[in-house]
Design a protein around this motif. Structure first.
Motif, PDB file in Angstrom:
ATOM      1  N   ARG A 173      42.448  39.521  35.369  1.00  7.83           N
ATOM      2  CA  ARG A 173      42.495  40.630  34.418  1.00  7.83           C
ATOM      3  C   ARG A 173      41.077  41.156  34.163  1.00  7.83           C
ATOM      4  O   ARG A 173      40.198  40.421  33.711  1.00  7.83           O
ATOM      5  N   ARG A 213      42.272  45.851  31.092  1.00 10.83           N
ATOM      6  CA  ARG A 213      43.724  45.667  30.968  1.00 10.83           C
ATOM      7  C   ARG A 213      44.432  45.721  32.323  1.00 10.83           C
ATOM      8  O   ARG A 213      45.658  45.802  32.373  1.00 10.83           O
ATOM      9  N   TYR A 230      43.319  51.656  30.975  1.00 10.34           N
ATOM     10  CA  TYR A 230      43.068  51.136  29.624  1.00 10.34           C
ATOM     11  C   TYR A 230      43.646  52.070  28.563  1.00 10.34           C
ATOM     12  O   TYR A 230      44.194  51.629  27.556  1.00 10.34           O
ATOM     13  N   GLN A 267      49.223  52.991  28.703  1.00 10.68           N
ATOM     14  CA  GLN A 267      50.050  51.830  29.022  1.00 10.68           C
ATOM     15  C   GLN A 267      50.922  52.100  30.241  1.00 10.68           C
ATOM     16  O   GLN A 267      51.158  51.210  31.061  1.00 10.68           O
ATOM     17  N   GLN A 319      48.676  51.845  33.225  1.00 11.74           N
ATOM     18  CA  GLN A 319      48.327  50.424  33.358  1.00 11.74           C
ATOM     19  C   GLN A 319      49.409  49.690  34.138  1.00 11.74           C
ATOM     20  O   GLN A 319      49.120  48.873  35.015  1.00 11.74           O
ATOM     21  N   GLN A 363      34.465  42.286  26.892  1.00 11.33           N
ATOM     22  CA  GLN A 363      35.200  41.269  27.632  1.00 11.33           C
ATOM     23  C   GLN A 363      34.289  40.126  28.074  1.00 11.33           C
ATOM     24  O   GLN A 363      34.668  38.954  28.015  1.00 11.33           O
TER      25      GLN A 363
END
Length: 244
Positions: A4, A7, A46, A49, A52, A239
């Motif tokens: 990951r 996202r 990101y 959705q 993604q 992150q």
């Protein structure tokens, strides 16, 4: 295996490691699609959705941009090579030549497609171009005809160059109907025939290829790069600091 990054689930490993399976997919004419994920695509995924899910549903999501590849080391301690669409396209054409595969091209202009066909015919005689499609701009596409042409011709590999996020959405929407793996190669077509000059190797290796493109097309690319690069740096730092 995927890791990951922000996202998105990005494929780990070298291209050489994955080539046998890509050849198998092409030989078997399996329904599959491959994304080449750069910073722009990461940010698109990101923020959406839906998109993604498109990226995460890909059979392979290779780290196209150097910053994406470097995130493997910074977050997971894994050395990861960059697998850029502009490198993958000519490389996999060579693979297709060795295996006498049929290939289809979707995207770009008729002029660019003609030049690609000429180059392939001259340099890769074992590759058969089953169809070359330049979808009309600003008009509905005849996707049923495109799919029929690909399937009935026995195509082994389809290279899709429609730009992000259009090409990824198109591949995701039609992958189950197309009997061949789809490879989203972005801006690789004009680079392959020399219509657009690519950044020097040192800029590619240091993650500055985006700057070269910005200098080539400042008006078109400034807003995208200013936003996506700044936002990526913020999210990537977050992150890295949390190691999640």
């Amino acid at each position: 295996m995927k890791k990951r990054i922000l996202r998105s689930n990005i494929t780990q490993g070298s291209l050489e490691e994955h080539i046998p399976d890509l050849i198998r997919l092409a030989r078997d004419r399996s329904s599959a699609y491959v994304c080449m994920v750069n910073v722009h695509m990461l940010i698109e995924a990101y923020n959406s959705q839906e998109f993604q899910q498109v990226v995460n549903d890909a059979t392979y999501a290779f780290p196209d941009g150097a910053p994406v590849a470097k995130m493997f080391k910074r977050v997971y301690g894994i050395q990861q090579e960059r697998i850029a669409g502009m490198d993958f396209f000519p490389y996999f054409l060579e693979v297709c030549n060795k295996n006498s595969f049929k290939v289809a091209l979707i995207g770009s202009t008729d002029d660019i497609l003609d030049k690609i066909c000429q180059k392939i015919n001259q340099e890769l005689p074992q590759v058969e171009i089953s169809c070359a499609i330049s979808p009309p701009f600003g008009q509905p596409w005849d996707n049923e005809a495109y799919i029929r042409a690909i399937n009935e011709s026995g195509t082994n590999a389809v290279f899709v160059a429609l730009g992000c996020p259009k090409q990824e959405k198109w591949m995701n929407q039609f992958t189950d109907q197309i009997k061949a793996p789809l490879f989203g190669v972005g801006g690789a077509f004009p680079v392959y025939v020399g219509e657009i000059k690519r950044a020097p190797a040192w800029m590619q290796n240091t993650g500055l290829e985006w700057l070269y493109r910005l200098l080539q097309e400042p008006r078109r690319m400034f807003k995208r790069y200013f936003y996506t690069n700044s936002y990526f740096i913020f999210l990537a730092t977050k992150q890295i600091l949390t190691k999640k």
